[in-house]
Write a protein that holds these residues in place. Structure first.
Motif, PDB file in Angstrom:
ATOM      1  N   SER A  25      68.866  49.676  43.018  1.00  0.00           N
ATOM      2  CA  SER A  25      67.616  49.218  42.427  1.00  0.00           C
ATOM      3  C   SER A  25      66.370  49.801  43.071  1.00  0.00           C
ATOM      4  O   SER A  25      65.325  49.867  42.420  1.00  0.00           O
ATOM      5  CB  SER A  25      67.533  47.691  42.476  1.00  0.00           C
ATOM      6  N   ASN A  26      66.423  50.162  44.363  1.00  0.00           N
ATOM      7  CA  ASN A  26      65.183  50.652  44.954  1.00  0.00           C
ATOM      8  C   ASN A  26      65.192  52.158  45.199  1.00  0.00           C
ATOM      9  O   ASN A  26      64.299  52.702  45.849  1.00  0.00           O
ATOM     10  CB  ASN A  26      64.828  49.870  46.231  1.00  0.00           C
ATOM     11  N   VAL A  27      66.150  52.872  44.623  1.00  0.00           N
ATOM     12  CA  VAL A  27      66.088  54.334  44.556  1.00  0.00           C
ATOM     13  C   VAL A  27      64.929  54.722  43.631  1.00  0.00           C
ATOM     14  O   VAL A  27      64.646  54.051  42.629  1.00  0.00           O
ATOM     15  CB  VAL A  27      67.422  54.899  44.026  1.00  0.00           C
ATOM     16  N   PHE A  28      64.217  55.801  43.959  1.00  0.00           N
ATOM     17  CA  PHE A  28      63.213  56.347  43.052  1.00  0.00           C
ATOM     18  C   PHE A  28      63.920  57.288  42.076  1.00  0.00           C
ATOM     19  O   PHE A  28      64.481  58.306  42.487  1.00  0.00           O
ATOM     20  CB  PHE A  28      62.141  57.125  43.818  1.00  0.00           C
ATOM     21  N   GLY A  29      63.912  56.966  40.790  1.00  0.00           N
ATOM     22  CA  GLY A  29      64.632  57.794  39.841  1.00  0.00           C
ATOM     23  C   GLY A  29      64.148  57.616  38.423  1.00  0.00           C
ATOM     24  O   GLY A  29      63.150  56.946  38.150  1.00  0.00           O
ATOM     25  N   LEU A  30      64.882  58.217  37.493  1.00  0.00           N
ATOM     26  CA  LEU A  30      64.514  58.159  36.084  1.00  0.00           C
ATOM     27  C   LEU A  30      64.726  56.766  35.513  1.00  0.00           C
ATOM     28  O   LEU A  30      63.852  56.228  34.833  1.00  0.00           O
ATOM     29  CB  LEU A  30      65.318  59.186  35.287  1.00  0.00           C
ATOM     30  N   GLU A  31      65.891  56.171  35.781  1.00  0.00           N
ATOM     31  CA  GLU A  31      66.149  54.831  35.254  1.00  0.00           C
ATOM     32  C   GLU A  31      67.132  54.074  36.151  1.00  0.00           C
ATOM     33  O   GLU A  31      68.170  53.612  35.689  1.00  0.00           O
ATOM     34  CB  GLU A  31      66.655  54.881  33.807  1.00  0.00           C
ATOM     35  N   PRO A  32      66.823  53.917  37.444  1.00  0.00           N
ATOM     36  CA  PRO A  32      67.734  53.180  38.313  1.00  0.00           C
ATOM     37  C   PRO A  32      67.867  51.720  37.882  1.00  0.00           C
ATOM     38  O   PRO A  32      66.904  51.075  37.497  1.00  0.00           O
ATOM     39  CB  PRO A  32      67.080  53.295  39.693  1.00  0.00           C
TER      40      PRO A  32
ATOM     41  N   PRO B 178      64.018  68.778  34.330  1.00  0.00           N
ATOM     42  CA  PRO B 178      64.304  68.913  35.766  1.00  0.00           C
ATOM     43  C   PRO B 178      63.322  68.176  36.667  1.00  0.00           C
ATOM     44  O   PRO B 178      63.630  67.948  37.842  1.00  0.00           O
ATOM     45  CB  PRO B 178      64.233  70.434  35.991  1.00  0.00           C
ATOM     46  N   LEU B 179      62.141  67.796  36.166  1.00  0.00           N
ATOM     47  CA  LEU B 179      61.211  67.025  36.983  1.00  0.00           C
ATOM     48  C   LEU B 179      61.682  65.586  37.182  1.00  0.00           C
ATOM     49  O   LEU B 179      61.234  64.905  38.107  1.00  0.00           O
ATOM     50  CB  LEU B 179      59.816  67.023  36.345  1.00  0.00           C
ATOM     51  N   ALA B 180      62.578  65.132  36.322  1.00  0.00           N
ATOM     52  CA  ALA B 180      63.092  63.767  36.397  1.00  0.00           C
ATOM     53  C   ALA B 180      64.285  63.748  37.344  1.00  0.00           C
ATOM     54  O   ALA B 180      65.395  64.134  36.977  1.00  0.00           O
ATOM     55  CB  ALA B 180      63.488  63.262  35.015  1.00  0.00           C
ATOM     56  N   VAL B 181      64.032  63.311  38.581  1.00  0.00           N
ATOM     57  CA  VAL B 181      65.073  63.318  39.609  1.00  0.00           C
ATOM     58  C   VAL B 181      65.211  61.921  40.210  1.00  0.00           C
ATOM     59  O   VAL B 181      64.264  61.134  40.242  1.00  0.00           O
ATOM     60  CB  VAL B 181      64.752  64.332  40.724  1.00  0.00           C
ATOM     61  N   ASP B 182      66.414  61.632  40.680  1.00  0.00           N
ATOM     62  CA  ASP B 182      66.658  60.431  41.471  1.00  0.00           C
ATOM     63  C   ASP B 182      66.576  60.825  42.939  1.00  0.00           C
ATOM     64  O   ASP B 182      67.270  61.764  43.376  1.00  0.00           O
ATOM     65  CB  ASP B 182      68.028  59.846  41.160  1.00  0.00           C
TER      66      ASP B 182
ATOM     67  N   ARG C  72      60.670  56.488  39.481  1.00  0.00           N
ATOM     68  CA  ARG C  72      60.189  55.127  39.728  1.00  0.00           C
ATOM     69  C   ARG C  72      61.332  54.283  40.278  1.00  0.00           C
ATOM     70  O   ARG C  72      62.503  54.600  40.132  1.00  0.00           O
ATOM     71  CB  ARG C  72      59.623  54.517  38.444  1.00  0.00           C
ATOM     72  N   GLN C  73      60.964  53.205  40.932  1.00  0.00           N
ATOM     73  CA  GLN C  73      61.956  52.232  41.387  1.00  0.00           C
ATOM     74  C   GLN C  73      62.104  51.122  40.353  1.00  0.00           C
ATOM     75  O   GLN C  73      61.170  50.813  39.610  1.00  0.00           O
ATOM     76  CB  GLN C  73      61.512  51.593  42.700  1.00  0.00           C
ATOM     77  N   TYR C  74      63.254  50.505  40.360  1.00  0.00           N
ATOM     78  CA  TYR C  74      63.387  49.249  39.628  1.00  0.00           C
ATOM     79  C   TYR C  74      62.774  48.121  40.449  1.00  0.00           C
ATOM     80  O   TYR C  74      62.041  47.280  39.921  1.00  0.00           O
ATOM     81  CB  TYR C  74      64.856  48.963  39.328  1.00  0.00           C
ATOM     82  N   LEU C  75      63.051  48.105  41.756  1.00  0.00           N
ATOM     83  CA  LEU C  75      62.513  47.090  42.657  1.00  0.00           C
ATOM     84  C   LEU C  75      61.814  47.758  43.833  1.00  0.00           C
ATOM     85  O   LEU C  75      62.320  48.725  44.396  1.00  0.00           O
ATOM     86  CB  LEU C  75      63.621  46.185  43.203  1.00  0.00           C
ATOM     87  N   GLN C  76      60.669  47.217  44.230  1.00  0.00           N
ATOM     88  CA  GLN C  76      60.022  47.626  45.468  1.00  0.00           C
ATOM     89  C   GLN C  76      60.052  46.469  46.459  1.00  0.00           C
ATOM     90  O   GLN C  76      60.152  45.299  46.070  1.00  0.00           O
ATOM     91  CB  GLN C  76      58.562  48.030  45.237  1.00  0.00           C
ATOM     92  N   GLU C  77      59.979  46.816  47.743  1.00  0.00           N
ATOM     93  CA  GLU C  77      59.887  45.822  48.809  1.00  0.00           C
ATOM     94  C   GLU C  77      58.552  45.965  49.529  1.00  0.00           C
ATOM     95  O   GLU C  77      58.031  47.072  49.675  1.00  0.00           O
ATOM     96  CB  GLU C  77      61.017  46.017  49.816  1.00  0.00           C
ATOM     97  N   GLN C  78      58.034  44.850  49.988  1.00  0.00           N
ATOM     98  CA  GLN C  78      56.791  44.859  50.761  1.00  0.00           C
ATOM     99  C   GLN C  78      56.993  45.597  52.079  1.00  0.00           C
ATOM    100  O   GLN C  78      56.175  46.420  52.478  1.00  0.00           O
ATOM    101  CB  GLN C  78      56.348  43.418  51.004  1.00  0.00           C
ATOM    102  N   ASN C  79      58.070  45.296  52.775  1.00  0.00           N
ATOM    103  CA  ASN C  79      58.512  46.079  53.939  1.00  0.00           C
ATOM    104  C   ASN C  79      59.732  46.873  53.497  1.00  0.00           C
ATOM    105  O   ASN C  79      60.804  46.309  53.288  1.00  0.00           O
ATOM    106  CB  ASN C  79      58.873  45.171  55.116  1.00  0.00           C
ATOM    107  N   GLN C  80      59.566  48.166  53.353  1.00  0.00           N
ATOM    108  CA  GLN C  80      60.609  49.009  52.747  1.00  0.00           C
ATOM    109  C   GLN C  80      60.876  50.194  53.665  1.00  0.00           C
ATOM    110  O   GLN C  80      60.058  51.113  53.748  1.00  0.00           O
ATOM    111  CB  GLN C  80      60.121  49.481  51.371  1.00  0.00           C
ATOM    112  N   VAL C  81      62.001  50.165  54.358  1.00  0.00           N
ATOM    113  CA  VAL C  81      62.293  51.205  55.339  1.00  0.00           C
ATOM    114  C   VAL C  81      63.279  52.238  54.814  1.00  0.00           C
ATOM    115  O   VAL C  81      63.593  53.198  55.515  1.00  0.00           O
ATOM    116  CB  VAL C  81      62.805  50.585  56.651  1.00  0.00           C
ATOM    117  N   ALA C  82      63.776  52.047  53.605  1.00  0.00           N
ATOM    118  CA  ALA C  82      64.640  53.033  52.962  1.00  0.00           C
ATOM    119  C   ALA C  82      64.574  52.820  51.457  1.00  0.00           C
ATOM    120  O   ALA C  82      64.304  51.715  50.978  1.00  0.00           O
ATOM    121  CB  ALA C  82      66.084  52.905  53.445  1.00  0.00           C
TER     122      ALA C  82
END
Length: 549
Positions: free
Chosen positions: A277-284, A446-450, A251-261
């Motif tokens: 903050s906007n990496v998809f991970g276990l607890e960013p 192992p399913l929990a990845v950043d 999951r992300q900590y923060l998402q953006e409406q326009n998110q290119v990375a």
């Protein structure tokens, strides 16, 4: 729960003590635990025999602490409404002949808590991102996204025991202000820690999303205004899944409406949160969203059906493949099952079994202008909802309802003359092609990845909204894929004429605001828009052009 209560202090305190015993005890962390206990008791009432005496020991302690001006830090002050909701639940179900103590505790919480009626007043409510604004309340948490999402319940909670309708009106007006000045097409509001305005590059915390969904459910139940349910449903089907991978392990900590990375940010666009903050991970960034986001869908489903105050009728609040069984007034046993692929279909078939006749209500969302309902195989008839609810007289035995909610495509104006595209509950976005890199893997799971996501194709498009067409390709076997909220998996999409434009990056990692008066740098072409929740890199707010000019 059993462990917590088995280790309850003799004073009534629940949970761990503070690490530094010279510091005081604070109440607010216990509010959340008690919400969980309530859900367990509602699922299995036999738990009440052991849990309710323990809860009462804590409530009596909390009452004494509040009388002594103890237990309220700034977090507890902003979230006092949550504890009032717990106390009101006790009042209604397990009052122990001690209603006066419960009401007095509620009053003490309100007296010592944040004045949300003042925070949400139009004269001081922030109309732009707040990082450069003076805070008139000397408490930064009142403009903190999660506290705002939770605090919006406070006026409604206080209304229930004070019967002061002004409190309810102030909460309703504050809700409208929040989404007018900080709202997103995905249903949620922007708060990358604190209120962040309307710009598409600013973030929204995952905890904000699930807390706002819960608040919307509560405000609907107290006020009867379906605007709150409409908002909660839109968030559930757009903003929440967009911030999770399809498997929900990252999951992300923060998402953006326009998110290119989705990566460790260079030139971080979030004033108060870190570049991870906007990496998809276990607890960013912070771990809070990891433990908090799993409440989102369970509470949404729990609140999909409610009874009327006299318990004579049942209300179907949230549209989706849900079911319930309950006993209405006069021992009327009722079972309801909804067969649908909504929000990825426009038809809901509801089967109701009841011992006795009763009035059944179904919410008709504001985005459905021409819904119809057919009863027991009869001809479809246009709905005529009152206050957003359609009433249907249901007889004893089995009744079948077929509701068609075919919505229209709508456009929402956004900053810089950009637009967002909607159809029904779903917001649509351009799903940017991406690669991914595993940044980190949890040693125990192992399913929990950043994950880092980087775009691999053009995303700099303007669209001609006059050319939008809707596409529907339902699964042949009638079953949606699982997960459904991932790249090109939903059966609904849109095709629109677009052209490539000059649209820069902020730093290396996020899109600038949509350019006004965009000029095409390439020939028109068709691109596909997908439900926002299925996109992980996206453009959701577009510049526009005219293909025939």
């Amino acid at each position: 729960m059993d462990f917590v209560f088995a280790n309850q202090d003799s004073s009534g305190w629940i949970g761990p003590e503070v690490f530094d015993l010279t510091k005081p005890r604070y109440l607010w962390g216990r509010y959340l635990f008690l919400f969980g206990v309530i859900q367990l008791i509602e699922y299995d009432p036999s738990i009440a025999d052991s849990a309710i005496p323990q809860i009462w020991k804590f409530v009596e302690l909390a009452h004494t602490m509040l009388q002594n001006n103890e237990g309220m830090d700034i977090w507890g002050q902003t979230r006092w409404g949550d504890f009032v909701m717990v106390l009101e639940w006790l009042y209604e179900h397990y009052p122990n002949d001690n209603e006066d103590l419960l009401v007095d505790t509620m009053s003490l919480l309100k007296a010592n808590g944040t004045r949300w009626d003042e925070v949400l007043s139009q004269s001081v409510f922030p109309t732009v991102a707040v990082e450069n604004l003076p805070n008139p309340f000397n408490n930064p948490l009142v403009w903190h996204g999660v506290n705002m999402a939770e605090g919006l319940k406070s006026g409604a909670a206080a209304y229930r025991y004070t019967h002061n309708e002004t409190l309810l009106d102030l909460m309703s007006n504050g809700w409208d202000l929040l989404f007018e000045y900080h709202g997103r097409p995905s249903g949620i509001f922007a708060a990358d820690e604190h209120l962040a305005g309307l710009q598409a590059i600013r973030g929204t915390e995952l905890c904000v999303i699930v807390e706002t969904m819960f608040t919307g459910s509560y405000l609907f139940q107290v006020s009867g205004d379906t605007k709150f349910a409409d908002r909660a449903e839109r968030i559930a089907y757009n903003a929440l899944p967009a911030q999770l991978t399809g498997t929900m392990w990252s999951r992300q900590y923060l998402q953006e409406q326009n998110q290119v990375a989705a990566r460790n940010m260079t030139d971080n666009p979030f004033p108060s949160d870190g570049p991870y903050s906007n990496v998809f991970g276990l607890e960013p960034n912070y771990p809070c969203c990891t433990v908090n986001h799993p409440q989102g869908y369970p509470k949404f489903v729990t609140n999909a059906f409610v009874t009327t105050p006299d318990k004579s009728s049942l209300v179907h609040v949230y549209l989706g493949p849900f079911a319930t069984q309950t006993t209405l007034a006069n021992n009327n046993n009722v079972n309801v099952s909804v067969d649908t692929m909504y929000p990825f279909a426009d038809t809901l078939t509801t089967t109701i079994n009841a011992d006795q006749a009763f009035t059944y209500y179904v919410r008709v969302p504001s985005w459905v202008p021409n819904a119809t309902i057919a009863v027991n195989g009869g001809n479809p008839e246009a709905v005529s909802p009152q206050n957003g609810l359609q009433s249907i007289q249901v007889g004893a035995g089995t009744t079948t309802l077929v509701m068609d909610v075919t919505p229209e495509i709508t456009l929402e104006q956004r900053p810089e003359n950009s637009i967002a595209v909607h159809r029904g509950p779903l917001h649509y976005a351009f799903d940017i092609s991406r690669n991914y890199t595993v940044l980190k893997q949890n040693a125990m799971q192992p399913l929990a990845v950043d994950l880092q996501f980087l775009y691999t194709d053009t995303w700099e498009y303007a669209i001609d909204p006059d050319t939008i067409t809707f596409n529907y390709d339902p699964p042949a076997n009638g079953t949606l894929p699982s997960p459904i909220y991932d790249h090109e998996l939903p059966p609904m999409s849109m095709t629109v004429t677009a052209c490539q434009i000059t649209w820069g990056l902020g730093g290396e990692t996020f899109a600038d605001s949509p350019p006004e008066n965009a000029t095409c740098s390439g020939s028109p072409m068709n691109i596909t828009l997908w439900p926002y929740g299925a996109t992980k890199l996206r453009i959701g707010e577009f510049p526009t052009f005219k293909a025939n000019d």
